[in-house]
Write a protein that holds these residues in place. Structure first.
Motif, PDB file in Angstrom:
ATOM      1  N   ILE A  89      65.093   8.853  25.765  1.00 18.05           N
ATOM      2  CA  ILE A  89      65.801   8.923  26.977  1.00 18.05           C
ATOM      3  C   ILE A  89      66.460   7.703  27.462  1.00 18.05           C
ATOM      4  CG2 ILE A  89      66.244  10.337  28.926  1.00 18.05           C
ATOM      5  CD1 ILE A  89      65.821  12.176  26.540  1.00 18.05           C
ATOM      6  N   ALA A  94      64.922  13.003  33.603  1.00 22.32           N
ATOM      7  CA  ALA A  94      65.631  14.029  32.726  1.00 22.32           C
ATOM      8  C   ALA A  94      65.041  15.465  32.830  1.00 22.32           C
ATOM      9  CB  ALA A  94      65.288  13.578  31.176  1.00 22.32           C
ATOM     10  N   SER A 118      71.301  15.082  26.072  1.00 23.44           N
ATOM     11  CA  SER A 118      70.939  13.972  24.984  1.00 23.44           C
ATOM     12  C   SER A 118      71.081  14.429  23.812  1.00 23.44           C
ATOM     13  CB  SER A 118      69.408  13.540  25.109  1.00 23.44           C
ATOM     14  OG  SER A 118      69.019  12.675  24.183  1.00 23.44           O
TER      15      SER A 118
END
Length: 204
Positions: A89, A94, A118
């Protein structure tokens, strides 16, 4: 005085717009239920009766799911630098959710343009964050693991809480690293979510 009063009235800020239920158009208060429409991956605002209706998983041909009001924290959770790096990431914040339509875990991270999904591989999910006790509790489509790298934090939250965080980031982000105002807003959001979270009960 009558003339001055007219200018004072005109200078007042207009009242905030009233939100309405996306299903029946009834006016709703600021705190209201949300639904996820699975086909279009869309979040809907609902009034109390409509939200109650979709507590039944079979309502609406199963295409709608009510977002629960559940916040969980696991004091035993740890997040190593290796675990985070394995997820690839690109930022330190996230959220992860099970997308039932695609049958996979989706990773999203907030930024100045909104939530970015993502496209990187998540092969390390099962052996890292996905192996945590909180991950096993996730309800598909309506809950997410909200994870922060520094300071390390992981909370199970309703999916609408993640999008509120996305909105904060969009509003306050400045420059390349976000700026102090954005990170104060992020810190405040995590403090609020931690305060609402109950401790995950483990089986003996």
């Amino acid at each position: 005085m009558t003339g001055l009063r007219r200018f004072l009235v005109e200078d007042r800020e207009p009242p905030p717009p009233v939100e309405h239920c996306d299903l029946c158009s009834t006016p709703i208060p600021p705190e209201h239920p949300h639904l996820v429409q699975l086909d279009e991956r869309r979040m809907l605002c609902a009034c109390g009766p409509c939200g109650f209706l979709f507590d039944n998983p079979g309502a609406g041909a199963g295409n709608y799911r009510r977002v629960p009001d559940r916040y969980l924290a696991d004091p035993a959770f740890t997040l190593s630098t290796t675990d985070w790096d394995a997820l690839q990431i690109p930022v330190g914040l996230a959220f992860f959710l099970h997308n039932s339509a695609r049958g996979t875990v989706v990773a999203c991270y907030p930024g100045p343009a909104g939530a970015t999904e993502s496209e990187l591989g998540l092969a390390a999910w099962d052996s890292g964050i996905g192996a945590s006790a909180l991950a096993t509790e996730l309800r598909p489509d309506v809950e997410a693991l909200l994870v922060r790298r520094d300071p390390p934090a992981c909370l199970l939250v309703p999916i609408d809480a993640c999008y509120r965080l996305v909105g904060l980031v969009r509003t306050h982000w400045r420059g390349f690293d976000g700026g102090a105002e954005a990170w104060r807003a992020i810190d405040g959001c995590f403090d609020e979510l931690r305060a609402r979270a109950q401790t995950l009960e483990r089986e003996a």
